[in-house]
Design a protein around this motif. Structure first.
Motif, PDB file in Angstrom:
ATOM      1  N   HIS A   2      79.707  14.175  59.058  1.00 36.37           N
ATOM      2  CA  HIS A   2      78.364  13.983  59.608  1.00 36.37           C
ATOM      3  C   HIS A   2      78.313  14.384  61.078  1.00 36.37           C
ATOM      4  O   HIS A   2      77.363  15.047  61.517  1.00 36.37           O
ATOM      5  CB  HIS A   2      77.947  12.514  59.444  1.00 36.37           C
ATOM      6  CG  HIS A   2      76.547  12.233  59.894  1.00 36.37           C
ATOM      7  ND1 HIS A   2      75.446  12.495  59.097  1.00 36.37           N
ATOM      8  CD2 HIS A   2      76.057  11.751  61.061  1.00 36.37           C
ATOM      9  CE1 HIS A   2      74.352  12.169  59.745  1.00 36.37           C
ATOM     10  NE2 HIS A   2      74.693  11.711  60.950  1.00 36.37           N
ATOM     11  N   MET A   3      79.340  14.001  61.841  1.00 36.07           N
ATOM     12  CA  MET A   3      79.369  14.308  63.267  1.00 36.07           C
ATOM     13  C   MET A   3      79.529  15.800  63.534  1.00 36.07           C
ATOM     14  O   MET A   3      79.174  16.294  64.606  1.00 36.07           O
ATOM     15  CB  MET A   3      80.495  13.529  63.949  1.00 36.07           C
ATOM     16  CG  MET A   3      80.264  12.025  64.004  1.00 36.07           C
ATOM     17  SD  MET A   3      78.845  11.565  65.013  1.00 36.07           S
ATOM     18  CE  MET A   3      79.391  12.115  66.631  1.00 36.07           C
ATOM     19  N   GLU A   4      80.079  16.526  62.573  1.00 40.97           N
ATOM     20  CA  GLU A   4      80.257  17.969  62.726  1.00 40.97           C
ATOM     21  C   GLU A   4      79.038  18.744  62.224  1.00 40.97           C
ATOM     22  O   GLU A   4      78.992  19.971  62.362  1.00 40.97           O
ATOM     23  CB  GLU A   4      81.510  18.420  61.978  1.00 40.97           C
ATOM     24  CG  GLU A   4      82.804  17.921  62.617  1.00 40.97           C
ATOM     25  CD  GLU A   4      84.017  18.156  61.744  1.00 40.97           C
ATOM     26  OE1 GLU A   4      83.853  18.732  60.642  1.00 40.97           O
ATOM     27  OE2 GLU A   4      85.124  17.749  62.142  1.00 40.97           O
ATOM     28  N   SER A   5      78.069  18.046  61.660  1.00 41.42           N
ATOM     29  CA  SER A   5      76.886  18.707  61.110  1.00 41.42           C
ATOM     30  C   SER A   5      75.806  18.822  62.178  1.00 41.42           C
ATOM     31  O   SER A   5      75.933  18.301  63.289  1.00 41.42           O
ATOM     32  CB  SER A   5      76.347  17.909  59.915  1.00 41.42           C
ATOM     33  OG  SER A   5      75.687  16.731  60.368  1.00 41.42           O
ATOM     34  N   ASP A   6      74.713  19.494  61.832  1.00 42.92           N
ATOM     35  CA  ASP A   6      73.589  19.605  62.762  1.00 42.92           C
ATOM     36  C   ASP A   6      72.654  18.404  62.660  1.00 42.92           C
ATOM     37  O   ASP A   6      71.562  18.394  63.234  1.00 42.92           O
ATOM     38  CB  ASP A   6      72.825  20.909  62.527  1.00 42.92           C
ATOM     39  CG  ASP A   6      72.310  21.033  61.104  1.00 42.92           C
ATOM     40  OD1 ASP A   6      72.452  20.069  60.307  1.00 42.92           O
ATOM     41  OD2 ASP A   6      71.760  22.103  60.773  1.00 42.92           O
ATOM     42  N   ARG A   7      73.088  17.360  61.932  1.00 41.85           N
ATOM     43  CA  ARG A   7      72.289  16.148  61.770  1.00 41.85           C
ATOM     44  C   ARG A   7      72.993  14.928  62.358  1.00 41.85           C
ATOM     45  O   ARG A   7      72.724  13.796  61.955  1.00 41.85           O
ATOM     46  CB  ARG A   7      72.020  15.920  60.274  1.00 41.85           C
ATOM     47  CG  ARG A   7      71.226  17.026  59.603  1.00 41.85           C
ATOM     48  CD  ARG A   7      71.026  16.759  58.111  1.00 41.85           C
ATOM     49  NE  ARG A   7      72.297  16.781  57.377  1.00 41.85           N
ATOM     50  CZ  ARG A   7      72.903  15.704  56.910  1.00 41.85           C
ATOM     51  NH1 ARG A   7      72.381  14.506  57.086  1.00 41.85           N
ATOM     52  NH2 ARG A   7      74.048  15.806  56.259  1.00 41.85           N
ATOM     53  N   LYS A   8      73.900  15.153  63.304  1.00 38.22           N
ATOM     54  CA  LYS A   8      74.748  14.050  63.745  1.00 38.22           C
ATOM     55  C   LYS A   8      73.984  12.913  64.421  1.00 38.22           C
ATOM     56  O   LYS A   8      74.480  11.795  64.496  1.00 38.22           O
ATOM     57  CB  LYS A   8      75.853  14.568  64.669  1.00 38.22           C
ATOM     58  CG  LYS A   8      75.407  15.070  66.024  1.00 38.22           C
ATOM     59  CD  LYS A   8      76.619  15.513  66.828  1.00 38.22           C
ATOM     60  CE  LYS A   8      76.253  15.964  68.228  1.00 38.22           C
ATOM     61  NZ  LYS A   8      77.462  16.377  68.998  1.00 38.22           N
ATOM     62  N   GLU A   9      72.772  13.194  64.902  1.00 42.26           N
ATOM     63  CA  GLU A   9      71.976  12.142  65.537  1.00 42.26           C
ATOM     64  C   GLU A   9      71.119  11.370  64.533  1.00 42.26           C
ATOM     65  O   GLU A   9      70.475  10.377  64.904  1.00 42.26           O
ATOM     66  CB  GLU A   9      71.107  12.738  66.643  1.00 42.26           C
ATOM     67  CG  GLU A   9      71.935  13.319  67.789  1.00 42.26           C
ATOM     68  CD  GLU A   9      71.082  13.892  68.896  1.00 42.26           C
ATOM     69  OE1 GLU A   9      69.836  13.868  68.755  1.00 42.26           O
ATOM     70  OE2 GLU A   9      71.653  14.376  69.890  1.00 42.26           O
ATOM     71  N   GLU A  10      71.160  11.777  63.270  1.00 42.26           N
ATOM     72  CA  GLU A  10      70.409  11.069  62.229  1.00 42.26           C
ATOM     73  C   GLU A  10      71.273   9.940  61.669  1.00 42.26           C
ATOM     74  O   GLU A  10      71.735   9.964  60.527  1.00 42.26           O
ATOM     75  CB  GLU A  10      69.980  12.045  61.134  1.00 42.26           C
ATOM     76  CG  GLU A  10      69.048  13.138  61.641  1.00 42.26           C
ATOM     77  CD  GLU A  10      68.702  14.159  60.571  1.00 42.26           C
ATOM     78  OE1 GLU A  10      68.939  13.883  59.370  1.00 42.26           O
ATOM     79  OE2 GLU A  10      68.210  15.243  60.925  1.00 42.26           O
ATOM     80  N   ILE A  11      71.471   8.929  62.487  1.00 39.76           N
ATOM     81  CA  ILE A  11      72.439   7.882  62.134  1.00 39.76           C
ATOM     82  C   ILE A  11      71.874   6.889  61.116  1.00 39.76           C
ATOM     83  O   ILE A  11      72.633   6.293  60.351  1.00 39.76           O
ATOM     84  CB  ILE A  11      72.950   7.154  63.385  1.00 39.76           C
ATOM     85  CG1 ILE A  11      71.798   6.564  64.199  1.00 39.76           C
ATOM     86  CG2 ILE A  11      73.774   8.109  64.244  1.00 39.76           C
ATOM     87  CD1 ILE A  11      72.262   5.775  65.422  1.00 39.76           C
ATOM     88  N   THR A  12      70.561   6.718  61.064  1.00 34.53           N
ATOM     89  CA  THR A  12      69.985   5.837  60.045  1.00 34.53           C
ATOM     90  C   THR A  12      70.170   6.437  58.663  1.00 34.53           C
ATOM     91  O   THR A  12      70.496   5.731  57.693  1.00 34.53           O
ATOM     92  CB  THR A  12      68.494   5.581  60.324  1.00 34.53           C
ATOM     93  OG1 THR A  12      68.340   5.078  61.649  1.00 34.53           O
ATOM     94  CG2 THR A  12      67.922   4.567  59.329  1.00 34.53           C
TER      95      THR A  12
END
Length: 316
Positions: free
Chosen positions: A293-303
């Motif tokens: 997840h942290m390596e993806s382009d959605r890493k700030e979508e933590i919810t």
């Protein structure tokens, strides 16, 4: 917390390399080596011992393999005051690919295994000892091991010739109470062994958990510069040395190399306390999903990550 039996292990290159496939250049590794030397750390874990039949050098950097020529290149010309270690994973190193200690700059091989691999790990550690190395066994993911299996593993370790056994919080799931209980259990079950501790920082407890282990008499302590390591990272080495109060240690060389070489890596890779790593730690899960997840382009979508990992349908 001065105790002369304590030994400190720097895991910056080995554990940090899990975040970039050990693609550190020579200047970085040499700077870390010099800083650990100057700080009078006891051991530096410079990487893994792996067979090239298991991993490609086109994909992985030099410190996945720790070839003698690479080690000599980064340590040449620096007065050596520190011992060097490498880690070996079961199934990823052939016995014949481990040189004799007389032909190697390494002093120690740390064998990492899961509980079901323990027989193979003991055999590999004995093989390394017979070749002249110091050896440890790092029993990983203990937070997932049932009591009966753990007691059987500790009984097998007690019968082995391996002198140093590590308690490892692989998923950053333990609290200090857990470390207190387990370190006491390890020491009672392995009275003739030295116990070590390796903590991950998913719940921001790696330093506190290391302290809990120290209080109970654990004497081999792992840390890394600025906490760099897989996922949430490790116990910060500069914090650990500051706590130990041993007059031989010097913290300033660590601060300097953090400024010049570690902080620039923060712009390239994300380790340390992030919510996805917290979630896997709380759930006692391997951080691979959080790392992806942290390596993806959605890493700030933590919810979204929370919902997916917990199968949550709503938020309380």
């Amino acid at each position: 917390m001065f105790r002369p039996q304590i030994k400190v292990m720097d895991c910056t290159v080995r554990d940090g390399g899990l975040m970039n496939k050990w693609q550190f250049d020579d200047d970085f590794v040499r700077a870390v080596y010099k800083a650990c030397n100057d700080a009078r750390i006891d051991y530096m874990e410079i990487g893994y011992l792996s067979s090239e039949s298991a991993f490609s050098r086109q994909e992985y950097g030099s410190w996945k393999f720790c070839a003698e020529s690479d080690i000599q290149r980064v340590t040449e010309g620096i007065e050596r005051k520190i011992k060097l270690s490498a880690m070996a994973d079961i199934g990823r190193i052939e016995y014949d690919d481990i040189p004799l200690k007389a032909d190697s700059s390494l002093d120690m091989v740390r064998v990492a295994c899961y509980v079901h691999q323990l027989d193979a790990a003991i055999a590999l550690a004995h093989h390394c000892m017979e070749k002249g190395y110091e050896a440890t066994i790092n029993l990983m993911a203990v937070s997932t091991v049932g009591l009966r299996d753990l007691e059987e593993a500790l009984d097998d370790l007690a019968k082995s010739r391996v002198p140093i056994i590590y308690l490892v919080d692989s998923f950053g799931a333990f609290y200090s109470e857990d470390i207190d209980t387990l370190s006491r259990k390890y020491m009672a079950s392995l009275p003739d062994k030295t116990i070590g501790i390796h903590c991950h920082n998913n719940q921001q407890l790696a330093f506190a958990n290391t302290i809990a282990a120290i209080i109970n008499g654990v004497n081999y302590l792992d840390g890394s510069l600025y906490g760099i390591g897989r996922g949430a990272g490790n116990c910060p080495l500069e914090l650990l040395l500051s706590f130990l109060k041993n007059p031989k240690f010097r913290v300033r060389p660590l601060i300097e190399v953090i400024e010049t070489h570690i902080i620039p890596w923060r712009k390239k890779i994300d380790w340390g306390y992030f919510i996805p790593y917290m979630i896997t730690g709380v759930l006692n899960q391997h951080p691979r999903a959080a790392m992806a997840h942290m390596e993806s382009d959605r890493k700030e979508e933590i919810t979204e990550f929370f919902n997916r990992i917990t199968n949550a349908t709503d938020l309380v």
